[in-house]
Design a protein around this motif. Sequence first.
Motif, PDB file in Angstrom:
ATOM      1  N   SER A  40       0.816  -1.218   0.000  1.00 58.11           N
ATOM      2  CA  SER A  40       0.000   0.000   0.000  1.00 58.11           C
ATOM      3  C   SER A  40       0.841   1.256   0.000  1.00 58.11           C
ATOM      4  CB  SER A  40      -0.890   0.057   1.238  1.00 58.11           C
ATOM      5  OG  SER A  40      -1.574  -1.126   1.404  1.00 58.11           O
ATOM      6  N   TYR A  41       2.130   1.130   0.354  1.00 58.53           N
ATOM      7  CA  TYR A  41       2.951   2.328   0.472  1.00 58.53           C
ATOM      8  C   TYR A  41       4.180   2.188  -0.391  1.00 58.53           C
ATOM      9  CZ  TYR A  41       0.106   2.757   4.677  1.00 58.53           C
ATOM     10  OH  TYR A  41      -0.923   2.831   5.547  1.00 58.53           O
ATOM     11  N   PRO A  42       4.010   2.153  -1.696  1.00 58.83           N
ATOM     12  CA  PRO A  42       5.144   1.787  -2.538  1.00 58.83           C
ATOM     13  C   PRO A  42       6.301   2.759  -2.498  1.00 58.83           C
ATOM     14  CG  PRO A  42       3.293   2.487  -3.871  1.00 58.83           C
ATOM     15  CD  PRO A  42       2.794   2.400  -2.482  1.00 58.83           C
ATOM     16  N   LYS A  43       6.035   4.065  -2.612  1.00 55.80           N
ATOM     17  CA  LYS A  43       7.176   4.942  -2.828  1.00 55.80           C
ATOM     18  C   LYS A  43       7.715   5.540  -1.555  1.00 55.80           C
ATOM     19  CE  LYS A  43       5.200   6.442  -7.094  1.00 55.80           C
ATOM     20  NZ  LYS A  43       4.439   7.583  -7.537  1.00 55.80           N
ATOM     21  N   ILE A  44       7.007   5.367  -0.453  1.00 54.29           N
ATOM     22  CA  ILE A  44       7.436   6.093   0.727  1.00 54.29           C
ATOM     23  C   ILE A  44       7.967   5.158   1.796  1.00 54.29           C
ATOM     24  CG2 ILE A  44       5.904   8.012   0.381  1.00 54.29           C
ATOM     25  CD1 ILE A  44       3.882   6.751   2.045  1.00 54.29           C
ATOM     26  N   LEU A  45       8.234   3.902   1.409  1.00 46.37           N
ATOM     27  CA  LEU A  45       8.620   2.895   2.376  1.00 46.37           C
ATOM     28  C   LEU A  45      10.119   2.867   2.558  1.00 46.37           C
ATOM     29  CD1 LEU A  45       7.250   0.622   3.872  1.00 46.37           C
ATOM     30  CD2 LEU A  45       7.752  -0.858   1.982  1.00 46.37           C
ATOM     31  N   LYS A  46      10.565   2.629   3.801  1.00 52.31           N
ATOM     32  CA  LYS A  46      11.987   2.363   3.979  1.00 52.31           C
ATOM     33  C   LYS A  46      12.141   1.277   5.024  1.00 52.31           C
ATOM     34  CE  LYS A  46      16.341   4.268   5.339  1.00 52.31           C
ATOM     35  NZ  LYS A  46      17.358   4.383   4.342  1.00 52.31           N
ATOM     36  N   VAL A  47      12.944   0.281   4.714  1.00 53.64           N
ATOM     37  CA  VAL A  47      13.156  -0.812   5.657  1.00 53.64           C
ATOM     38  C   VAL A  47      14.478  -0.576   6.371  1.00 53.64           C
ATOM     39  CG1 VAL A  47      13.446  -3.274   5.879  1.00 53.64           C
ATOM     40  CG2 VAL A  47      11.926  -2.386   4.151  1.00 53.64           C
ATOM     41  N   ILE A  48      14.422  -0.567   7.687  1.00 48.12           N
ATOM     42  CA  ILE A  48      15.652  -0.374   8.472  1.00 48.12           C
ATOM     43  C   ILE A  48      15.886  -1.643   9.282  1.00 48.12           C
ATOM     44  CG2 ILE A  48      16.792   1.043  10.195  1.00 48.12           C
ATOM     45  CD1 ILE A  48      15.149   3.316   9.480  1.00 48.12           C
ATOM     46  N   SER A  49      17.119  -2.082   9.321  1.00 44.02           N
ATOM     47  CA  SER A  49      17.404  -3.300  10.078  1.00 44.02           C
ATOM     48  C   SER A  49      17.398  -2.989  11.550  1.00 44.02           C
ATOM     49  CB  SER A  49      18.774  -3.837   9.673  1.00 44.02           C
ATOM     50  OG  SER A  49      19.233  -4.699  10.683  1.00 44.02           O
ATOM     51  N   ALA A  50      16.605  -3.769  12.309  1.00 46.67           N
ATOM     52  CA  ALA A  50      16.526  -3.520  13.742  1.00 46.67           C
ATOM     53  C   ALA A  50      17.623  -4.240  14.490  1.00 46.67           C
ATOM     54  CB  ALA A  50      15.162  -3.972  14.258  1.00 46.67           C
ATOM     55  N   ASP A  51      18.484  -4.934  13.773  1.00 46.06           N
ATOM     56  CA  ASP A  51      19.519  -5.739  14.428  1.00 46.06           C
ATOM     57  C   ASP A  51      20.772  -4.914  14.665  1.00 46.06           C
ATOM     58  OD1 ASP A  51      21.166  -8.875  13.589  1.00 46.06           O
ATOM     59  OD2 ASP A  51      20.710  -7.896  15.499  1.00 46.06           O
ATOM     60  N   GLN A  52      20.629  -3.691  15.098  1.00 44.60           N
ATOM     61  CA  GLN A  52      21.764  -2.834  15.391  1.00 44.60           C
ATOM     62  C   GLN A  52      21.395  -1.990  16.610  1.00 44.60           C
ATOM     63  OE1 GLN A  52      22.377  -0.105  12.122  1.00 44.60           O
ATOM     64  NE2 GLN A  52      20.347  -0.458  11.323  1.00 44.60           N
ATOM     65  N   PRO A  53      22.368  -1.294  17.183  1.00 47.23           N
ATOM     66  CA  PRO A  53      22.057  -0.523  18.382  1.00 47.23           C
ATOM     67  C   PRO A  53      20.938   0.472  18.132  1.00 47.23           C
ATOM     68  CG  PRO A  53      24.415  -0.508  17.974  1.00 47.23           C
ATOM     69  CD  PRO A  53      23.795  -1.267  16.865  1.00 47.23           C
ATOM     70  N   CYS A  54      20.151   0.708  19.185  1.00 43.07           N
ATOM     71  CA  CYS A  54      18.995   1.599  19.101  1.00 43.07           C
ATOM     72  C   CYS A  54      19.327   2.942  18.494  1.00 43.07           C
ATOM     73  CB  CYS A  54      18.456   1.895  20.507  1.00 43.07           C
ATOM     74  SG  CYS A  54      17.220   0.771  21.016  1.00 43.07           S
TER      75      CYS A  54
END
Lengths: 517, 132
Positions: free
Chosen positions: A270-284
């Motif tokens: 539903s949010y094609p152009k505004i999406l960003k995936v960030i890896s949560a496997d790093q320090p906060c």
Amino acid sequence: MTRGPSDSGPQGAAALRGSMDATTAPHRIPPQMPQYGEANHIFELMQNMLEQLLIHQPKDPIPFMIDHLQRDNDYVPKIVILGPPASGKTTIAMWLAKHLSTNLLSVESLIAKEYSPLAADARMHYQKFKMVPDMLLIRLMQERLKEEDCVRRTLFSYGLSQSTEQSSLCDTGWILDGIPETREQALTIQTLGISPRHVIVLSAPDTILIERNLGKRIDPQTGEIYHTTFDWPPESEIQNRLMVPAGIFEGETARKLLEYHRNIVRILPSYPKILKVISADQPCVDVFYQALTYVQTSHRSNAPFTPRVLLCGPVGSGKSLQAALLAQKYGLINVCCGQLLKEAVADKSKYSDLIQPFFEKEIAVPDNIIMKVLKQRLDQQDCVERGWVLHGFPRDLDQAHLMDNLGYKPNRVFFLNVPFDSVIERLSLRRTDPITGERYHLMYKPPPTIEVQTRLLQNPKDSEEQIKLKMDLFYRNSAELEQFYGDAITLNGDQDPYTVFEYIESGIINRLPKKVP
Amino acid sequence: MEARSSRELQARNYLEKHRIMDLLTYLTSALLFFRPERPREYLISILERLRIARLSGVALPFFMDNSNIASMFEMLDSSNKGSISFVQYKEALKTLGLCTAEEVLKDDGHGVTFEKFRNEVNKRTQEIWSAF
């Protein structure tokens, strides 16, 4: 997937663009107009207004537009943060909300509201079934977004503030933590006209999340989430208060993860152009900084844009090459100052008599003459229409001021940095073949045969002392120039030309980055 | 897919009914021409004037007034015959955004005089503005 009314916005925007496009009209448009348009982001202003009109379709458009303009909330944060349990969503959402001074909405905070029959309903439902029905959640959200900021109102009533404005949550922006949970929720939110500008999805491998969840602790007073290993609060009184929340053991977490994976796959499209995936496997803190940078960048807009690019750099940094590449790819006009002057002399134009003596004596041509020749070139129709790439001018602050005062303001400035040794390597190995006129470089473009090699000559201007002089001259003035062009982008010119070209391209195409205070 | 096309149609109808695109074109042209320091306040003031004009029937703030129309006619009529050709007339209306490319206009064989040009421009502008 059905589209909401907000999708007809882009087509309206395309029609708007047609009316604003300077190149379709044959008559000359003074350059102040597109400059003003760019500087004040007129296109985006109109596009936002059109989108709002199409979403709400008010019966009376004029009062609606007046209201929208007065609110001036085009750039408030509108963020959605999604992620599996134990990814740190709530922590990131809270930090972002504090940093951007905006409001945070999550399922827990919505149902915990007092004075609302809807919320009481939702609480009952949650206690029985451990989830809130979609429609109820959406209505709670709508209620919350419309209501006015209670804290501000009490301040006003105590006379602590002069202003009589009351802002609603729409004016200060919002961050949704973990909403929408399902595709149906996502679609319903869209049809209501609540559309985020940035969507962040945190992701991490399941095993890490299950382990992490075991260490989760909650502070009952502030609602902040801590962790036994990664995020332990420093103050001992908070440490003593911490409670173990329900549902953190492995079985429970695994179940929640399964459900999350099932749902998220259908929400993301539903949010094609505004999406960003960030890896949560790093320090906060790292996750937070990535999220913050993303949220503060604006997306590429459709506004009509005529590039007026300025390339600055010491001799041998590759300015002419990059300018030629840009001119070839984007149809910009390559304006090389030195070339322009030489052409003026060769063409025996009215300036040739003025410039000739300086060439003969090998002194630099004075600024006002250069400016006149340049002005003549930049005012021509093809430069105004297609944009230009300028290099070789201005070389110091006075020239920059002169150009600025006459109204030739570049909208992208690039500084190419190349270390001295690379410059020497690039320039001192240049050779020209006197018979064919071909230019060679002993390292990067060697001559094909020995015969050619023996007759190659070197330009006396390419000797080491000359290069050194020119570089010193440049670096003396570059600090001032960099200050003058505050929005300039600095690039490493010491790479192969196509890499540098890609950097320049992305600098032109993307919006100028906002300097973080 | 039914829902999508009906929503789009609905949106397009809305745009046409209230002539939103013409209004936005006018606002953008005004902004770029006058280049006010504070674009939002300027837009609000234009919209307020429009609103009042509609309620009270006062003359609407035209973008092109009579002197502009006169100078435009003079530019087109370079030999000062007193009339312009039909093709020029149609192009002029298109440039002003007062007629679309497909619209068929009557060509009565004689040229278009200044009076006729001015009346036509005013009539069409009035038509557009009355919808706001």
